[in-house]
Design a protein around this motif. Structure first.
Motif, PDB file in Angstrom:
ATOM      1  N   THR A   6      10.228  16.877  57.575  1.00 44.66           N
ATOM      2  CA  THR A   6      10.737  15.540  57.903  1.00 44.66           C
ATOM      3  C   THR A   6       9.790  14.452  57.402  1.00 44.66           C
ATOM      4  O   THR A   6      10.170  13.284  57.348  1.00 44.66           O
ATOM      5  CB  THR A   6      10.916  15.380  59.429  1.00 44.66           C
ATOM      6  N   LYS A   7       8.562  14.847  57.057  1.00 43.37           N
ATOM      7  CA  LYS A   7       7.574  13.880  56.587  1.00 43.37           C
ATOM      8  C   LYS A   7       7.472  13.928  55.065  1.00 43.37           C
ATOM      9  O   LYS A   7       7.546  15.000  54.463  1.00 43.37           O
ATOM     10  CB  LYS A   7       6.190  14.183  57.200  1.00 43.37           C
ATOM     11  N   PRO A   8       7.304  12.777  54.433  1.00 42.52           N
ATOM     12  CA  PRO A   8       7.203  12.757  52.969  1.00 42.52           C
ATOM     13  C   PRO A   8       5.884  13.347  52.483  1.00 42.52           C
ATOM     14  O   PRO A   8       4.850  13.242  53.153  1.00 42.52           O
ATOM     15  CB  PRO A   8       7.281  11.264  52.636  1.00 42.52           C
ATOM     16  N   TYR A   9       5.927  13.981  51.336  1.00 46.55           N
ATOM     17  CA  TYR A   9       4.716  14.487  50.701  1.00 46.55           C
ATOM     18  C   TYR A   9       4.969  14.549  49.204  1.00 46.55           C
ATOM     19  O   TYR A   9       6.116  14.519  48.740  1.00 46.55           O
ATOM     20  CB  TYR A   9       4.329  15.862  51.248  1.00 46.55           C
ATOM     21  N   SER A  10       3.902  14.645  48.425  1.00 44.54           N
ATOM     22  CA  SER A  10       4.008  14.655  46.977  1.00 44.54           C
ATOM     23  C   SER A  10       4.152  16.087  46.465  1.00 44.54           C
ATOM     24  O   SER A  10       3.170  16.841  46.455  1.00 44.54           O
ATOM     25  CB  SER A  10       2.775  13.986  46.356  1.00 44.54           C
ATOM     26  N   GLU A  11       5.348  16.448  46.039  1.00 47.22           N
ATOM     27  CA  GLU A  11       5.562  17.788  45.486  1.00 47.22           C
ATOM     28  C   GLU A  11       4.754  17.977  44.209  1.00 47.22           C
ATOM     29  O   GLU A  11       4.242  19.082  43.950  1.00 47.22           O
ATOM     30  CB  GLU A  11       7.044  17.991  45.193  1.00 47.22           C
ATOM     31  N   GLU A  12       4.627  16.907  43.432  1.00 42.32           N
ATOM     32  CA  GLU A  12       3.877  16.992  42.181  1.00 42.32           C
ATOM     33  C   GLU A  12       2.406  17.298  42.454  1.00 42.32           C
ATOM     34  O   GLU A  12       1.794  18.135  41.777  1.00 42.32           O
ATOM     35  CB  GLU A  12       3.997  15.679  41.412  1.00 42.32           C
ATOM     36  N   ARG A  13       1.827  16.627  43.460  1.00 41.47           N
ATOM     37  CA  ARG A  13       0.425  16.856  43.791  1.00 41.47           C
ATOM     38  C   ARG A  13       0.211  18.268  44.353  1.00 41.47           C
ATOM     39  O   ARG A  13      -0.763  18.936  44.011  1.00 41.47           O
ATOM     40  CB  ARG A  13      -0.050  15.814  44.809  1.00 41.47           C
TER      41      ARG A  13
END
Length: 324
Positions: A207-214
């Protein structure tokens, strides 16, 4: 030849080679660790549950309850019930495991109330499947170490238990991988727990945003380091083991060794199974059948002659032909 490779790749050598500050991989007490993590559930036996309920309980939790019973303030049933509902290890840091939170019963409320999405692996030190999963959960945790909204941790259920957090009935089969999305009901990972499956599972339920690329960038760096270390171990083992000398000098030896190296490296690192060198190796084997046959006939002749010489030498010294 693959089972022979499994015997050579001892966990001690692998652990020594791939352990690092970034990844901190620890392989199990069995060579089966190279097969990667298995989600085959491990059933906690009576002895494990007995130790969980009695022997691993911190004294500071047992003594007050026992004292209360001695003073007539509770029944024996009350004492047992209180002990099994809640036990906890001390809070302390987990060095060498970037991004991985050490869950104990005493800190779980603090972590769970942080507003983050929380993924927890519930394990037992006696669980073989949990041991094989350990490198994967550490890799995932290290990949997410910069993502503030995602918390990844482990809890030793032999030394910690909070019935309000996870009921004992849910911990009969281990490992249990449970995701607690902020503000939502928890969900369990049912698939084989590879690194890609963890990423897919988190992406589906977070539910929380995160950087898939990182996360991918961190994961790729960790995987590259681990593969390089494992590859060195595999190559050294192939060079040192006498049984591989004949393979090494066979007509297709270099290709066979490269194929086995890639395959075993991918198994150890729980990545995509690498058969990339298998096809060229197959072409070589099919195209040089007569040379290969002659090579192995020569190996057999040489080995037989060496064995006979050893037997003759032992007999001349009055020793049995075959050591007991």
């Amino acid at each position: 030849q693959l089972p022979q490779m499994h015997r050579m790749l001892t966990p001690k050598r692998l652990a020594k080679a791939v352990a690092s500050g970034a990844f901190g991989v620890t392989f199990g007490a069995s060579a089966a660790a190279i097969y990667g993590p298995s989600m085959t559930p491990w059933r906690r036996n009576a002895a494990a549950e007995s130790s969980w309920k009695q022997y691993l309980i911190p004294l500071q939790r047992v003594l007050p309850v026992t004292a209360a019973y001695a003073e007539g303030k509770g029944t024996e049933a009350d004492v047992k019930d209180d002990i099994t509902k809640y036990i906890s290890e001390d809070k302390y840091a987990w060095p060498g495991r970037p991004g991985l939170v050490r869950f104990v019963a005493d800190n779980r409320k603090e972590i769970m109330s942080s507003g983050s999405d929380v993924l927890v692996e519930f394990y037992s030190p006696d669980c073989p499947s949990c041991e094989r999963l350990s490198p994967v959960i550490r890799h995932v945790a290290a990949s997410f170490k910069s993502e503030g909204g995602i918390v990844i941790g482990q809890m030793n259920v032999d030394a910690n238990h909070d019935e309000e957090f996870v009921p004992a009935n849910d911990l009969k089969l281990l490992p249990l991988i449970r995701f607690f999305p902020a503000g939502k009901e928890p969900v369990d990972l049912e698939e084989r727990a590879t690194v890609p499956e963890f990423y897919k599972f988190i992406k589906e339920h977070a539910t929380k945003p995160y950087s898939e690329e990182r996360v991918k960038r961190e994961s790729d760096k960790l995987l590259a380091k681990t593969k390089a270390r494992v590859r060195k171990v595999v190559q050294r083992q192939l060079k040192e083991d006498d049984t591989m000398v004949a393979v090494k000098h066979s007509p297709c030896g270099p290709g066979q060794i490269e194929a086995m190296t890639r395959l075993l490296t991918s198994l150890v690192t729980s990545s995509q199974i690498d058969f990339s060198a298998a096809e060229s190796n197959r072409h070589c084997l099919n195209g040089k059948q007569s040379e290969i046959k002659a090579h192995w006939e020569q190996v057999l002749t040489t080995s037989t002659a060496m064995l006979e010489n050893i037997k003759a030498s032992r007999k001349a010294k009055g020793l049995p032909e075959t050591p007991k």
